[in-house]
Design an enzyme around this catalytic site. Structure first.
Site, PDB file in Angstrom:
ATOM      1  N   GLU A 152       0.865  -1.245   0.213  1.00 26.58           N
ATOM      2  CA  GLU A 152      -0.020  -0.089   0.182  1.00 26.58           C
ATOM      3  C   GLU A 152       0.707   1.352  -0.089  1.00 26.58           C
ATOM      4  O   GLU A 152       0.530   2.250  -0.085  1.00 26.58           O
ATOM      5  CB  GLU A 152      -0.998   0.067   1.159  1.00 26.58           C
ATOM      6  CG  GLU A 152      -1.841  -1.239   1.314  1.00 26.58           C
ATOM      7  CD  GLU A 152      -2.855  -1.157   2.271  1.00 26.58           C
ATOM      8  OE1 GLU A 152      -3.344  -0.237   2.829  1.00 26.58           O
ATOM      9  OE2 GLU A 152      -3.517  -2.165   2.580  1.00 26.58           O
TER      10      GLU A 152
HETATM   11  C1  LIG Z   1      -6.325  -5.865   2.316  1.00 30.27           C
HETATM   12  N1  LIG Z   1      -6.003  -4.702   2.934  1.00 30.27           N
HETATM   13  C2  LIG Z   1      -6.608  -3.464   3.564  1.00 30.27           C
HETATM   14  O1  LIG Z   1      -7.568  -3.643   3.657  1.00 30.27           O
HETATM   15  N2  LIG Z   1      -5.748  -2.529   3.893  1.00 30.27           N
HETATM   16  C3  LIG Z   1      -6.292  -1.485   4.396  1.00 30.27           C
HETATM   17  N3  LIG Z   1      -7.469  -1.587   5.085  1.00 30.27           N
HETATM   18  N4  LIG Z   1      -5.393  -0.617   4.637  1.00 30.27           N
HETATM   19  C4  LIG Z   1      -5.713   0.671   5.371  1.00 30.27           C
HETATM   20  C5  LIG Z   1      -5.909   1.933   4.577  1.00 30.27           C
HETATM   21  C6  LIG Z   1      -6.370   3.138   5.312  1.00 30.27           C
HETATM   22  C7  LIG Z   1      -6.701   3.204   6.525  1.00 30.27           C
HETATM   23  C8  LIG Z   1      -6.410   2.218   7.397  1.00 30.27           C
HETATM   24  C9  LIG Z   1      -6.045   0.759   6.851  1.00 30.27           C
END
Ligand SMILES: CNC(=O)NC(=N)Nc1ccccc1
Length: 314
Positions: A152
């Site tokens: 991410e």
């Molecule tokens: C499958 N991965 C996710 O769901 N990651 C996720 N929720 N990342 C996130 C992005 C923004 C705020 C908090 C967590």
């Protein structure tokens, strides 16, 4: 069509087998390997929230006492579940891969530590003096069916090289199928996984259509923005695996995502039906973030995850 859930970061989550005893989930992504190696020979680190016993391999941030996961994976496989180990996650904000050599090392580490157990290369009782000679086995003799890339942050260096190396390992182990999956955000191109998707073979892509306004599943329901499943089909058709399955990623409860992205089962149904019918070749199912949130989100006597399964199978 399948339901894929993330497991490992749930608040007060039950052990893995609780979810493997349910018929609702087909694929379980265990998250996360949330620390990446900084150079060849360096160990990654892991976090599985309340699971494991808090001990680490000496000198590392890699959990060594994950007895619940070790004990539960065989029954999950016996129940027909596909178990993937997820790399990255929402808390891996400072992680990246410095170069291709480290990417290949990271892939080898994941394969020998979490893939099929090979006593000639990995040691169940790994100690620091084995460093450089053997790989550790965080889930002991239990092994996963592949790896999920939930990258991410910080760009895309190294992930195509990692995945191509893992697929080389897969070809050497014909005894079973192994899988690669990814969890990009909905804007195209995804800054982290776009290059990997174009240049290495993914089996499943579950887009996080719940983190970014303007292309989210909630946008489709509310008639705002532009939910971009069609555009992601185009990305896949131009990718290294044009047959990859595309899953709609959704939050499994109101507090499992930022405000405004949660959709009730009634809101989800027309969305899923529309895209299941529009793209029968690519539609793979629904991914939920995450297992425990879905289990605790009981609506009309069924869990959210059960409602999603019913929508896919009605
Ligand atoms: C499958 N991965 C996710 O769901 N990651 C996720 N929720 N990342 C996130 C992005 C923004 C705020 C908090 C967590």
């Amino acid at each position: 069509n399948n339901v894929a859930v993330y497991y490992g970061q749930g608040a007060n989550q039950p052990r893995l087998k609780h979810f493997c005893e349910q018929t609702t989930s087909d694929i379980i992504n265990i998250g996360f390997i949330n620390q990446f190696p900084k150079h060849v020979g360096d160990f990654p680190g892991s976090n599985f929230a309340n699971q494991c016993d808090g001990s680490f391999f000496p000198g590392t941030e890699l959990l060594s006492g994950c007895h619940q996961i070790w004990q539960d994976i065989p029954s999950c496989k016996a129940a027909g579940k596909t178990i993937l180990l997820s790399i990255g996650g929402g808390t891996a904000t400072a992680q990246s891969i410095p170069d291709e050599e480290t990417a290949v090392w990271f892939a080898d580490f994941l394969w020998y530590s979490f893939g099929p157990y090979n006593s000639a290369i990995s040691s169940l009782g790994w100690t620091e003096k084995l460093a450089g000679l053997a790989f550790p086995r965080p889930f002991l003799t239990s092994s996963v069916d592949g790896f999920d890339f939930d990258i991410e942050y910080n760009g895309g260096v190294g992930y195509a090289a990692m995945i191509n190396r893992l697929r080389w390992h897969f070809t050497k182990s014909p005894e079973q199928a192994y899988y690669i999956s990814g969890a990009p955000q909905c804007p195209i191109p995804d800054a982290q996984l776009g290059n990997a998707i174009a240049n290495s073979h993914f089996d499943f892509i579950w887009v996080q259509w719940y983190n970014t306004g303007g292309c989210s599943a909630a946008d489709w329901v509310h008639g705002t923005g532009k939910f971009n499943f069609d555009d992601w089909v185009g990305v896949i058709e131009k990718s290294a695996n044009p047959n990859a399955k595309l899953f709609i990623g959704l939050p499994a409860s109101k507090d499992a995502a930022n405000a405004g992205f949660y959709l009730t089962p009634k809101e989800v149904k027309p969305l899923v039906k529309t895209y299941m019918d529009k793209h029968p070749k690519h539609f793979g199912g629904v991914m939920l973030w995450e297992a425990t949130a879905g289990d605790n989100n009981v609506i009309d006597g069924s869990t959210y995850t059960e409602h999603i399964k019913d929508i896919l199978y009605d």
